[in-house]
Every structure is written in structure tokens, then in C-alpha cells.
Motif scaffolding. Structure first.
Motif, mmCIF file in Angstrom:
data_model
loop_
_atom_site.group_PDB
_atom_site.id
_atom_site.type_symbol
_atom_site.label_atom_id
_atom_site.label_comp_id
_atom_site.label_asym_id
_atom_site.label_seq_id
_atom_site.Cartn_x
_atom_site.Cartn_y
_atom_site.Cartn_z
ATOM 1 N N ARG A 279 -15.530 -5.249 7.627
ATOM 2 C CA ARG A 279 -16.158 -4.972 6.346
ATOM 3 C C ARG A 279 -15.424 -3.809 5.659
ATOM 4 N NH1 ARG A 279 -17.977 -9.032 7.747
ATOM 5 N NH2 ARG A 279 -20.151 -9.731 7.832
ATOM 6 N N ALA A 280 -15.373 -3.853 4.338
ATOM 7 C CA ALA A 280 -14.740 -2.791 3.552
ATOM 8 C C ALA A 280 -15.799 -1.790 3.091
ATOM 9 C CB ALA A 280 -14.023 -3.385 2.345
ATOM 10 N N PHE A 281 -15.389 -0.488 2.971
ATOM 11 C CA PHE A 281 -16.295 0.541 2.463
ATOM 12 C C PHE A 281 -16.443 0.382 0.946
ATOM 13 C CE2 PHE A 281 -14.278 2.630 6.197
ATOM 14 C CZ PHE A 281 -15.409 2.643 6.998
ATOM 15 N N GLU A 282 -17.661 0.381 0.510
ATOM 16 C CA GLU A 282 -17.918 0.189 -0.916
ATOM 17 C C GLU A 282 -18.068 1.551 -1.602
ATOM 18 O OE1 GLU A 282 -21.082 -2.543 -1.614
ATOM 19 O OE2 GLU A 282 -20.290 -4.064 -0.235
ATOM 20 N N TYR A 283 -16.939 2.196 -1.922
ATOM 21 C CA TYR A 283 -16.933 3.480 -2.627
ATOM 22 C C TYR A 283 -15.699 3.541 -3.509
ATOM 23 C CZ TYR A 283 -13.276 5.140 0.529
ATOM 24 O OH TYR A 283 -12.109 5.282 1.199
ATOM 25 N N GLY A 284 -15.601 4.577 -4.346
ATOM 26 C CA GLY A 284 -14.469 4.743 -5.250
ATOM 27 C C GLY A 284 -14.888 4.444 -6.675
ATOM 28 N N ASN A 285 -13.898 4.113 -7.473
ATOM 29 C CA ASN A 285 -14.211 3.789 -8.865
ATOM 30 C C ASN A 285 -14.873 2.419 -8.966
ATOM 31 O OD1 ASN A 285 -12.155 1.816 -8.790
ATOM 32 N ND2 ASN A 285 -10.615 3.392 -9.185
ATOM 33 N N GLU B 297 -6.563 0.821 0.001
ATOM 34 C CA GLU B 297 -6.024 0.694 1.360
ATOM 35 C C GLU B 297 -7.065 0.096 2.301
ATOM 36 O OE1 GLU B 297 -3.950 3.459 4.827
ATOM 37 O OE2 GLU B 297 -4.647 4.357 2.965
ATOM 38 N N ASN B 298 -8.315 0.562 2.184
ATOM 39 C CA ASN B 298 -9.386 0.037 3.035
ATOM 40 C C ASN B 298 -9.629 -1.447 2.783
ATOM 41 O OD1 ASN B 298 -12.761 -0.261 3.135
ATOM 42 N ND2 ASN B 298 -11.745 0.577 4.943
ATOM 43 N N VAL B 299 -9.622 -1.858 1.517
ATOM 44 C CA VAL B 299 -9.797 -3.274 1.175
ATOM 45 C C VAL B 299 -8.640 -4.101 1.739
ATOM 46 C CG1 VAL B 299 -9.825 -4.926 -0.727
ATOM 47 C CG2 VAL B 299 -11.215 -2.862 -0.858
ATOM 48 N N MET C 103 0.825 -1.201 0.000
ATOM 49 C CA MET C 103 0.000 0.000 0.000
ATOM 50 C C MET C 103 0.862 1.255 0.000
ATOM 51 S SD MET C 103 -2.828 1.459 -0.190
ATOM 52 C CE MET C 103 -3.766 -0.050 -0.186
ATOM 53 N N LYS C 104 1.959 1.221 0.779
ATOM 54 C CA LYS C 104 2.852 2.377 0.816
ATOM 55 C C LYS C 104 3.494 2.622 -0.546
ATOM 56 C CE LYS C 104 3.953 2.288 5.716
ATOM 57 N NZ LYS C 104 5.007 2.163 6.729
ATOM 58 N N SER C 105 3.896 1.560 -1.227
ATOM 59 C CA SER C 105 4.503 1.725 -2.555
ATOM 60 C C SER C 105 3.510 2.326 -3.534
ATOM 61 C CB SER C 105 4.998 0.368 -3.070
ATOM 62 O OG SER C 105 3.904 -0.521 -3.207
ATOM 63 N N PHE C 106 2.226 1.961 -3.340
ATOM 64 C CA PHE C 106 1.200 2.527 -4.207
ATOM 65 C C PHE C 106 1.073 4.030 -3.975
ATOM 66 C CE2 PHE C 106 -3.296 3.526 -5.128
ATOM 67 C CZ PHE C 106 -3.310 3.201 -6.473
ATOM 68 N N ARG C 107 1.096 4.399 -2.681
ATOM 69 C CA ARG C 107 1.048 5.831 -2.369
ATOM 70 C C ARG C 107 2.276 6.555 -2.916
ATOM 71 N NH1 ARG C 107 -1.263 6.934 3.697
ATOM 72 N NH2 ARG C 107 -3.347 6.081 3.383
ATOM 73 N N HIS C 108 3.438 5.900 -2.815
ATOM 74 C CA HIS C 108 4.656 6.512 -3.361
ATOM 75 C C HIS C 108 4.519 6.788 -4.856
ATOM 76 C CE1 HIS C 108 7.156 4.785 0.200
ATOM 77 N NE2 HIS C 108 6.520 5.905 0.519
ATOM 78 N N ARG C 109 3.926 5.813 -5.539
ATOM 79 C CA ARG C 109 3.744 6.010 -6.986
ATOM 80 C C ARG C 109 2.808 7.182 -7.270
ATOM 81 N NH1 ARG C 109 3.573 0.300 -6.963
ATOM 82 N NH2 ARG C 109 1.291 0.319 -7.136
ATOM 83 N N LEU C 110 1.755 7.295 -6.439
ATOM 84 C CA LEU C 110 0.865 8.430 -6.601
ATOM 85 C C LEU C 110 1.578 9.747 -6.314
ATOM 86 C CD1 LEU C 110 -2.474 7.179 -5.021
ATOM 87 C CD2 LEU C 110 -1.986 7.587 -7.420
ATOM 88 N N LEU C 111 2.413 9.708 -5.259
ATOM 89 C CA LEU C 111 3.155 10.924 -4.915
ATOM 90 C C LEU C 111 4.080 11.349 -6.044
ATOM 91 C CD1 LEU C 111 3.809 13.052 -2.783
ATOM 92 C CD2 LEU C 111 5.531 11.481 -1.839
ATOM 93 N N VAL C 112 4.753 10.367 -6.645
ATOM 94 C CA VAL C 112 5.637 10.670 -7.782
ATOM 95 C C VAL C 112 4.836 11.275 -8.917
ATOM 96 C CG1 VAL C 112 7.098 9.636 -9.543
ATOM 97 C CG2 VAL C 112 7.361 8.958 -7.149
ATOM 98 N N GLN D 222 -16.301 -3.008 -6.813
ATOM 99 C CA GLN D 222 -16.456 -4.447 -7.041
ATOM 100 C C GLN D 222 -15.543 -5.248 -6.117
ATOM 101 O OE1 GLN D 222 -15.755 -4.984 -11.228
ATOM 102 N NE2 GLN D 222 -17.866 -4.447 -11.803
ATOM 103 N N LEU D 223 -14.300 -4.744 -5.964
ATOM 104 C CA LEU D 223 -13.365 -5.440 -5.084
ATOM 105 C C LEU D 223 -13.855 -5.409 -3.637
ATOM 106 C CD1 LEU D 223 -10.688 -6.883 -4.618
ATOM 107 C CD2 LEU D 223 -9.576 -4.631 -4.458
ATOM 108 N N SER D 224 -14.324 -4.249 -3.163
ATOM 109 C CA SER D 224 -14.837 -4.130 -1.792
ATOM 110 C C SER D 224 -16.054 -5.023 -1.589
ATOM 111 C CB SER D 224 -15.198 -2.676 -1.493
ATOM 112 O OG SER D 224 -14.062 -1.839 -1.607
ATOM 113 N N SER D 225 -16.958 -5.026 -2.567
ATOM 114 C CA SER D 225 -18.157 -5.866 -2.465
ATOM 115 C C SER D 225 -17.788 -7.341 -2.395
ATOM 116 C CB SER D 225 -19.060 -5.605 -3.667
ATOM 117 O OG SER D 225 -20.191 -6.438 -3.638
ATOM 118 N N THR D 226 -16.813 -7.757 -3.194
ATOM 119 C CA THR D 226 -16.368 -9.166 -3.173
ATOM 120 C C THR D 226 -15.761 -9.526 -1.817
ATOM 121 O OG1 THR D 226 -15.933 -9.049 -5.545
ATOM 122 C CG2 THR D 226 -14.932 -10.865 -4.332
#
Length: 465
Positions: free
Chosen positions: A91-97, A74-76, A1-10, A102-106
Motif C-alpha cells: 500500500r502507498a502512503f496517502e500524504y503530500g500535495n 517515490e513511495n507510489v 525517480m532518481k532523475s526526479f531527485r536530480h532535477r530537484l537537486l538542480v 489522489q495518485l496514492s489513493s488510486t
């Protein structure tokens, strides 16, 4: 998850760099127009405003990207980690794209399924635990290393153990009877089902158990250990022995008078009847043995009747003092023959009972006291009330009873002194009849005795309404 945030930061920083580059281009274009101006304040203000605008725009874009892309992932991920830990309520929050939703619902569907499966499993385990703990038979399970994996409450009670003596112990460390250990070893070593009846000493008592052992097999016939189930059959063994003794005693008691009658009658038939003295002597013996046989048969019939399920006494208001005096009259001849003194200490007592059956009780108790008392001794009979009960005590100064024999005193045909009771004409059924008749009156009978001093029978009967 941190690496994902790093990529977003970049990515966001790239946006900022791009915007700054644009700002520099603009500055380069504007700078010649104001290069000759003396006051450059306006230029710096424009540059600052453009820079702040670029930062705000970059922050807005970055926040939007993180909210839409990073936070749902991150929530998932956090929810999945909770599921790994065994928290199936997460339980995961079902929001976002669309993909994140779909991933949260699954993940949530998976969590609910795991929660339901866990609930069913816990319920089944609770049922199994309740069944094992409350089953009448003792159970012990031993794993493949020889350690005690499971015991139930009946097992601890049957072998007088506590949990600390068996928990996480090797089975040989548990204080079990030697014959039981050998049975465990047999099943453990052979990995074959076995059944046996074991007998061992537990304190001063002998205990009998019916024991069954079998291997425990898992998936693909994998051997996991053994399970041993045992059931206490001590009382069944005792009843079986009583039945055998009863048959043997009845056969003996019947054979003795029948043999005497047959022998003396055959002697008379062979010619002894011609001698009048011999004839009278033999007839007297035949008559005595016939009476003894009749008494035995009557006692057997009485005992059979009172032992039947549903036996009831004909309860009436009964003057117990009169019943005891009537019993005294019926045994007076025996008392006179042995020169025994009968001391009656009677209070007026009226109770609900069957006078005929209570007379039979008193007769048997008095005859028993006379039988085991020496000549010129005293038999004391007391009658009094205590609370809501009538107490009857029959105390003699006879031979007494060993403590080890008191428990068997009310068994059929059991005699403390067999020779004396048989010579006195007793059948060995009197006290057994007394016990059943007193219990039919919802009372109880107790015995106190000292060898060489005497015996006291105490009968407790409810007074009734």
C-alpha cells in the motif's frame, strides 16, 4: 525517480547560487565602507553569518520540496513495483500535495482490487484442485506438445504410478497400457472427442476401464491439448459376466431334468408302460429328476431371499453343538454310502444366531465336503471359541482346489469339478447360500485348500451378548 531527485537537486542548487549571488552583491555594497578599516574581522563574521543563513534557508526549502514532491512519488513508485512483482498487499502512503494523494489513493484502490481478484482466483483454483484430486474417475491432461500437464490421485492409483513417473514427462514416457496409449494418440491426432471401453492386463488380473477423451480449447478456439477421463468398470464387467453365467447355468440346470422327465414320460406314453420293469425304471428316473428339479428351485428361492437388501436372520441363543449334530444326522445316509468317517471335535458353544439358517449352512458345508471326498476318507468338524468369536472348521481329504479357483468358489453355479458335483445331485448354489447366510450373521467364511490333499472351510461367527 532518481532523475526526479536530480532535477530537484538542480533546483535547490540554483536557489543556493541565487542566494550566494545576492550575498556577493551585498558584500560588494558593504565592502567600500570597511575597505579602509584595519580590522576586517567584523566583515568576515557578517559574511559567514549571511552564508550560513543562506545555506539553512536553502536546506529548508529543499527539504520541503523533496517532502512534498519527491517522497510521495517515490513511495507510489515503490508500491507499483511491488504490485508488478505480485505483492498485492503493498500500500502507498496517502500524504503530500493533492495530486500525490489522489495518485496514492488510486494505487491503493488498484492494489485492493487486485488482492480481492487474486483471493477469489486462488479460492477457485483450490476448489478445482480439490475436486480434481478427489473425483472418483482418473484424469490426465496432456498439453499441445504431448507433455503431461496434470494428473489426479485416482489416475496414479488406477495405473499404479507415482508422481515422479508422470511429472514433466512426455506421455509416451509414462508406463501406461498400450491400448490406453493408442486411445490418447487417437484423441491427440484427430482433435475429436472419443469414448471407448478398454481391456488390459494388470499383473495377473484383467482390468476394464471406460475412457473418454476430448480436446481442450481456450480463447478464440485455440487448441491447448487434450483431457482423458477414465473410470474402472472391472467390477461391473465381472457382475455382468456373472449375470450371463447365471442365466446360462439356470437354463442348463433346468433343461437337464426337464428333458429327462419329458423324454421318459413320452416313452412310457408310447407304450413302454406295458413292461413293468421298464415302467418302474423310468418312474424311478422321473422321480429322481423331479427331486433334483425341486432342489434347484428351492435353492434358487433361498438364494434370492438371502440376497435381497434388508434380509435379516431370526437371531436367538443357539447351541451350535446341537446344530452340527443335527446336520450330521441329516447327511448320515450319504456318509454311509461313501464309507466316510465323520470326526466331530465339538466344544459347547452358545451364540446368537438363527438355528434353522445355521443348520442350512452346516448341511451345505457337509454335503460339499462329502461330494468332493473320496470313499474311506475322513471329514473333520471342529467347533471352538476364540476371543469373542465362535469358529467352525469343516476339513475334508478331497480333491482340493486350485489357488486360482478359490476366489470364484462362492459364485452361483460355480463348480470345481463339474462332472462330479452334477452327478452327485448338487445344484452349485450351496456355497453361495452359505456365504450370504454367514454375512447375514455378521460373520465371515474363509477357505484353505491344497490340490490332492483337501480343503478346509472356516466359519467365524460372533458370540453375541
Amino acid at each position: 525517480m532518481k532523475s526526479f531527485r536530480h532535477r530537484l537537486l538542480v533546483t535547490i542548487m540554483a536557489w543556493i547560487s541565487l542566494l550566494l549571488a545576492c550575498i556577493l552583491l551585498i558584500v560588494i555594497q558593504l565592502f567600500p565602507m570597511y575597505a579602509e578599516a584595519e580590522d576586517k574581522t567584523e566583515v568576515w563574521i557578517i559574511l559567514a553569518l549571511i552564508f550560513i543563513g543562506a545555506l539553512l534557508f536553502s536546506a529548508l526549502i529543499g527539504h520541503r520540496i523533496i517532502k512534498v514532491q519527491a517522497l510521495p512519488i517515490e513511495n507510489v513508485t515503490q508500491t507499483a513495483l511491488e504490485l508488478v512483482k505480485g505483492n498485492y498487499r503493498a500500500r502507498a502512503f496517502e500524504y503530500g500535495n493533492v495530486g500525490a494523494v489522489q495518485l496514492s489513493s488510486t494505487i491503493n484502490i488498484l492494489a485492493r482490487n487486485l488482492q480481492e481478484i487474486t483471493a477469489v482466483r486462488e479460492m477457485e483454483q483450490e476448489r478445482l484442485k480439490t475436486l480434481i484430486e478427489n473425483m472418483g474417475s482418473a484424469l490426465i491432461m496432456i498439453d499441445r506438445q504431448g507433455g503431461v500437464a496434470l494428473v489426479n490421485r485416482s489416475f496414479l492409483g488406477e495405473f499404479h504410478l507415482i508422481e515422479e513417473q508422470v511429472q514433466e514427462k512426455f506421455y509416451k514416457e509414462v508406463p501406461l497400457p498400450e491400448v490406453f496409449e493408442r486411445f490418447i494418440e487417437q484423441v491427440f491426432m484427430t482433435e475429436q472427442a472419443a469414448r471407448d471401453q478398454l481391456e488390459f492386463k494388470q499383473g495377473i488380473h484383467t482390468k476394464n476401464i471406460d475412457v473418454y477423451g476430448a480436446p481442450v480449447l481456450g480463447d478464440h478456439e485455440q487448441w491447448l491439448g487434450i483431457v482423458i477421463v477414465s473410470h474402472d468398470i472391472t467390477e461391473l464387467k465381472r457382475l455382468e459376466q456373472v449375470r450371463k453365467d447365471f442365466v446360462a447355468n439356470v437354463s442348463h440346470e433346468l433343461r437337464t431334468p426337464v428333458t429327462s422327465i419329458k423324454g421318459f414320460s413320452e416313452t412310457l406314453i408310447d407304450g413302454a408302460y406295458t413292461d413293468e420293469a421298464t415302467l418302474l425304471s423310468f418312474l424311478e428316473i422321473i422321480h429322481t429328476e423331479s427331486n433334483r428339479l425341486e432342489m434347484l428351485i428351492n435353492d434358487l428361492l433361498d438364494l434370492s431371499k438371502v440376497e435381497q437388501a434388508g434380509f435379516r436372520v431370526n437371531a436367538l441363543p443357539t447351541d451350535m453343538e446341537k446344530v452340527i449334530k443335527r446336520a450330521e444326522e441329516m447327511v448320515s445316509k450319504r456318509i454311509e454310502e461313501k464309507k466316510i468317517k465323520l470326526d466331530l471335535q465339538l466344544e459347547p458353544v452358545i451364540l446368537q444366531g438363527d438355528p434353522d439358517r445355521l443348520l442350512q449352512v452346516m448341511m451345505n458345508l457337509l454335503v460339499n465336503a462329502i461330494t468332493y471326498s473320496s470313499s474311506e476318507t475322513t471329514i473333520t468338524v471342529r467347533l471352538y471359541t476364540k476371543g469373542k468369536s465362535a469358529l467352525i472348521e469343516v476339513e475334508d481329504q478331497g480333491i482340493g482346489i486350485e489357488a486360482s479357483e478359490i476366489g470364484r468358489l462362492f459364485e452361483r453355479f460355480y463348480r470345481v469339478d463339474r462332472a462330479r458335483s452334477r452327478n452327485s445331485g448338487g445344484t452349485g448354489l450351496g456355497l453361495s447360500i452359505v456365504k450370504h447366510l454367514i454375512e447375514a450373521h455378521h460373520g465371515k467364511v474363509d477357505v484353505e485348500s491344497t490340490v490332492g490333499v483337501g480343503t478346509k472351510f472356516t466359519v467365524q461367527l460372533p458370540l453375541g451378548s
